[in-house]
Design a protein around this motif. Structure first.
Motif, PDB file in Angstrom:
ATOM      1  N   TRP A 235     -14.653  -0.278  -0.320  1.00 24.10           N
ATOM      2  CA  TRP A 235     -13.663  -1.678  -0.875  1.00 24.10           C
ATOM      3  C   TRP A 235     -11.965  -1.865  -0.633  1.00 24.10           C
ATOM      4  O   TRP A 235     -11.883  -2.218  -1.998  1.00 24.10           O
ATOM      5  N   ILE A 236     -11.638  -1.358  -0.129  1.00 25.49           N
ATOM      6  CA  ILE A 236      -9.930  -1.197  -0.330  1.00 25.49           C
ATOM      7  C   ILE A 236      -9.213  -2.243  -0.027  1.00 25.49           C
ATOM      8  O   ILE A 236      -8.884  -2.283   1.233  1.00 25.49           O
ATOM      9  N   THR A 237      -8.429  -2.732  -1.252  1.00 16.32           N
ATOM     10  CA  THR A 237      -7.944  -4.006  -0.746  1.00 16.32           C
ATOM     11  C   THR A 237      -6.908  -4.926  -2.242  1.00 16.32           C
ATOM     12  O   THR A 237      -6.399  -4.273  -3.151  1.00 16.32           O
ATOM     13  N   MET A 238      -6.063  -5.582  -0.880  1.00 20.16           N
ATOM     14  CA  MET A 238      -4.539  -6.445  -2.197  1.00 20.16           C
ATOM     15  C   MET A 238      -5.281  -7.117  -2.846  1.00 20.16           C
ATOM     16  O   MET A 238      -4.603  -7.901  -3.931  1.00 20.16           O
TER      17      MET A 238
ATOM     18  N   VAL B 269      -5.639  -1.573  -4.605  1.00 19.89           N
ATOM     19  CA  VAL B 269      -4.593  -0.831  -4.786  1.00 19.89           C
ATOM     20  C   VAL B 269      -3.244  -1.554  -5.182  1.00 19.89           C
ATOM     21  O   VAL B 269      -2.652  -2.814  -6.081  1.00 19.89           O
ATOM     22  N   ASN B 270      -1.680  -0.969  -4.896  1.00 19.25           N
ATOM     23  CA  ASN B 270      -0.634  -1.449  -5.616  1.00 19.25           C
ATOM     24  C   ASN B 270      -0.636  -1.158  -6.850  1.00 19.25           C
ATOM     25  O   ASN B 270       0.349  -2.392  -7.088  1.00 19.25           O
TER      26      ASN B 270
ATOM     27  N   ALA C  26      -2.441   0.613  -0.155  1.00 14.43           N
ATOM     28  CA  ALA C  26      -4.333   0.934   0.769  1.00 14.43           C
ATOM     29  C   ALA C  26      -3.863   2.283   1.789  1.00 14.43           C
ATOM     30  O   ALA C  26      -4.852   3.048   1.342  1.00 14.43           O
ATOM     31  N   PHE C  27      -2.697   2.656   2.007  1.00 15.79           N
ATOM     32  CA  PHE C  27      -3.330   4.091   2.655  1.00 15.79           C
ATOM     33  C   PHE C  27      -3.273   5.092   2.415  1.00 15.79           C
ATOM     34  O   PHE C  27      -4.235   5.867   2.884  1.00 15.79           O
TER      35      PHE C  27
END
Lengths: 142, 116
Positions: free
Chosen positions: B47-50, B71-72, B98-99
């Protein structure tokens, strides 16, 4: 009531984001330990989680009760809280009354009640403003 | 792929319990909305998330996710890290947005697996 019925109740406290999700994860583990099918558990887990988060976000408290019989799994949530003035509106995908802080946490997508309805074979919601909301959702076994 | 391989692909670090979650990463889902992940992520997804708060862990548990990828360059909040460790949910942090994180994993063969 048959003797094959299993019942467990969970108390959910409004605004308690720290413990939010514990009842749903316990329900999931309970069903897994009973050996129920994973597809069924997935559906119940989604419905239970959304109902639990609705209590945490909007109500003062709730009792969430898991009933398991050989025929179906039912989750019953009775909350004390502000109630829902317009249930039809609340059921609309994308409609939410979440605060800015909740939205920042990734809540308030307006998907909660629709997710419950989509994953339940039977779903009933009743609400009284300034008193509370009751949800009953059932998933058939097999 | 394993969580360790995933972390390497996104130049990331495993912040959760190293070695926990032997579960294979079988796909991916990217979203910052928890109900969206509940509705659409699949068993074994990364799960990719902020998001980096404690409520993400219950989502990962309920959906049998293989890992949470933050991310970030954001770090999990302390109670998220503690809860993830308690329940053996791997958390990967990556400096990538994320991208780019999703792009690298896609290039390595991971796929989203559609709506449930």
């Amino acid at each position: 009531m048959t003797e094959a019925e299993f019942v467990r109740a969970y108390e959910i406290v409004g605004a308690d984001f720290t413990n939010a999700g514990r009842a749903s994860t316990s329900i999931k583990e309970t069903l897994k330990n009973m050996g129920l099918a994973s597809a069924l558990i997935r559906r119940v887990a989604i419905a239970a989680y959304e109902a639990e988060m609705n209590t945490v976000m909007y109500a003062r408290r709730a009792t969430m009760t898991l009933h398991v019989t050989p025929a179906d799994v039912t989750i019953d949530v009775q909350d004390e809280g502000p109630g829902i003035p317009d249930i039809q509106l609340a059921m609309q995908e994308g409609y939410s009354t979440a605060t800015a802080a909740m939205r920042e946490m990734g809540f308030g997508a307006g998907m909660g009640l629709p997710n419950i309805r989509r994953n339940a074979d039977q779903f009933a919601i009743t609400s009284e403003v300034n008193r509370g909301t009751a949800l009953v959702m059932t998933v058939h076994v097999g | 792929m394993t969580v360790t391989e995933l972390a390497r692909l996104v130049d990331g670090t495993i912040a959760g319990p190293a070695g926990a979650g032997p579960q294979e990463v079988r796909g991916g889902y990217a979203s910052d909305l928890l109900s969206d992940v509940m509705a659409h992520a699949q068993d074994g997804d990364a799960w990719i998330t902020m998001q980096r708060h404690v409520n993400t862990v219950a989502v990962a548990q309920l959906k049998n996710l293989a890992a949470i990828v933050i991310v970030n360059g954001r770090r999990p909040e302390a109670d998220m890290a503690a809860r993830a460790a308690e329940h053996g949910v791997p958390v990967v942090t990556t400096p990538l947005p994320a991208f780019d994180a999703a792009g690298r994993l896609y290039a390595a063969g991971l796929r989203g697996r559609g709506a449930s």
